[in-house]
Design a protein around this motif. Structure first.
Motif, PDB file in Angstrom:
ATOM      1  N   ALA A   8       4.430-135.015   1.002  1.00 10.47           N
ATOM      2  CA  ALA A   8       4.206-134.925   2.448  1.00 10.47           C
ATOM      3  C   ALA A   8       4.921-136.052   3.205  1.00 10.47           C
ATOM      4  CB  ALA A   8       2.713-134.881   2.744  1.00 10.47           C
ATOM      5  N   ALA A   9       4.198-136.804   4.044  1.00  8.54           N
ATOM      6  CA  ALA A   9       4.805-137.834   4.891  1.00  8.54           C
ATOM      7  C   ALA A   9       5.493-138.929   4.072  1.00  8.54           C
ATOM      8  CB  ALA A   9       3.756-138.457   5.810  1.00  8.54           C
ATOM      9  N   ALA A  10       4.982-139.219   2.880  1.00  8.35           N
ATOM     10  CA  ALA A  10       5.623-140.228   2.032  1.00  8.35           C
ATOM     11  C   ALA A  10       7.011-139.755   1.595  1.00  8.35           C
ATOM     12  CB  ALA A  10       4.753-140.552   0.827  1.00  8.35           C
ATOM     13  N   ALA A  11       7.127-138.484   1.252  1.00  8.47           N
ATOM     14  CA  ALA A  11       8.432-137.929   0.862  1.00  8.47           C
ATOM     15  C   ALA A  11       9.387-137.926   2.049  1.00  8.47           C
ATOM     16  CB  ALA A  11       8.261-136.520   0.312  1.00  8.47           C
ATOM     17  N   GLU A  12       8.882-137.591   3.213  1.00  4.23           N
ATOM     18  CA  GLU A  12       9.727-137.589   4.408  1.00  4.23           C
ATOM     19  C   GLU A  12      10.235-138.998   4.724  1.00  4.23           C
ATOM     20  OE1 GLU A  12       7.928-135.669   7.776  1.00  4.23           O
ATOM     21  OE2 GLU A  12       7.151-134.069   6.500  1.00  4.23           O
ATOM     22  N   SER A  13       9.351-139.981   4.657  1.00  6.50           N
ATOM     23  CA  SER A  13       9.732-141.357   4.971  1.00  6.50           C
ATOM     24  C   SER A  13      10.714-141.929   3.956  1.00  6.50           C
ATOM     25  CB  SER A  13       8.490-142.240   5.057  1.00  6.50           C
ATOM     26  OG  SER A  13       8.846-143.548   5.411  1.00  6.50           O
ATOM     27  N   ALA A  14      10.520-141.590   2.683  1.00  7.89           N
ATOM     28  CA  ALA A  14      11.416-142.073   1.622  1.00  7.89           C
ATOM     29  C   ALA A  14      12.705-141.259   1.555  1.00  7.89           C
ATOM     30  CB  ALA A  14      10.706-142.020   0.276  1.00  7.89           C
ATOM     31  N   VAL A  70       3.331-141.766 -11.241  1.00  7.42           N
ATOM     32  CA  VAL A  70       2.511-142.187 -10.107  1.00  7.42           C
ATOM     33  C   VAL A  70       2.767-141.228  -8.961  1.00  7.42           C
ATOM     34  CG1 VAL A  70       1.998-144.040  -8.473  1.00  7.42           C
ATOM     35  CG2 VAL A  70       2.657-144.604 -10.821  1.00  7.42           C
ATOM     36  N   ASP A  71       1.695-140.605  -8.466  1.00  3.39           N
ATOM     37  CA  ASP A  71       1.783-139.725  -7.310  1.00  3.39           C
ATOM     38  C   ASP A  71       1.369-140.495  -6.071  1.00  3.39           C
ATOM     39  OD1 ASP A  71       2.574-137.532  -8.850  1.00  3.39           O
ATOM     40  OD2 ASP A  71       0.496-136.961  -9.241  1.00  3.39           O
ATOM     41  N   VAL A  72       2.186-140.437  -5.031  1.00  3.48           N
ATOM     42  CA  VAL A  72       1.917-141.084  -3.747  1.00  3.48           C
ATOM     43  C   VAL A  72       1.474-139.980  -2.794  1.00  3.48           C
ATOM     44  CG1 VAL A  72       2.862-142.499  -1.883  1.00  3.48           C
ATOM     45  CG2 VAL A  72       3.662-142.835  -4.240  1.00  3.48           C
ATOM     46  N   LEU A  73       0.152-139.953  -2.513  1.00  2.00           N
ATOM     47  CA  LEU A  73      -0.439-138.865  -1.747  1.00  2.00           C
ATOM     48  C   LEU A  73      -1.001-139.325  -0.419  1.00  2.00           C
ATOM     49  CD1 LEU A  73      -2.434-137.287  -4.706  1.00  2.00           C
ATOM     50  CD2 LEU A  73      -0.323-136.419  -3.706  1.00  2.00           C
ATOM     51  N   PRO A  74      -0.340-138.978   0.679  1.00  2.00           N
ATOM     52  CA  PRO A  74      -0.897-139.288   1.997  1.00  2.00           C
ATOM     53  C   PRO A  74      -2.164-138.455   2.223  1.00  2.00           C
ATOM     54  CG  PRO A  74       1.433-138.770   2.160  1.00  2.00           C
ATOM     55  CD  PRO A  74       0.987-138.387   0.778  1.00  2.00           C
TER      56      PRO A  74
END
Length: 79
Positions: A8-14, A70-74
């Motif tokens: 989600a937003a983490a993928a967009e920002s990265a 490691v999953d980064v989940l907003p």
């Protein structure tokens, strides 16, 4: 190197769905991700849950190994 998956937003920002990072702990991972992706990513990361191999990492001392995912989940919204 641990596999880091962004959602989600983490993928967009990265501007990426995943990365490979060599970090000893979750705290080290947070620092490296902030350095790589900047202030906006740091803001989003502060609101994210981090799951190490499917288990929530509750503090920055959680160790990481090269075989971890490691999953980064907003936070998600919906109904």
């Amino acid at each position: 190197m641990a596999t880091i998956r962004f959602f989600a937003a983490a993928a967009e920002s990265a501007a990426a769905d995943a990365a490979a990072i060599d970090a000893a702990t979750i705290g080290d991972l947070r620092a490296q991700l902030t350095s790589l992706y900047g202030d906006e990513f740091e803001r989003i990361l502060g609101r994210c849950s981090l799951l190490v191999n499917g288990t929530r990492a509750t503090d920055d001392t959680v160790p990481l190994s090269g075989s971890d995912t490691v999953d980064v989940l907003p936070p998600f919204a919906g109904g």
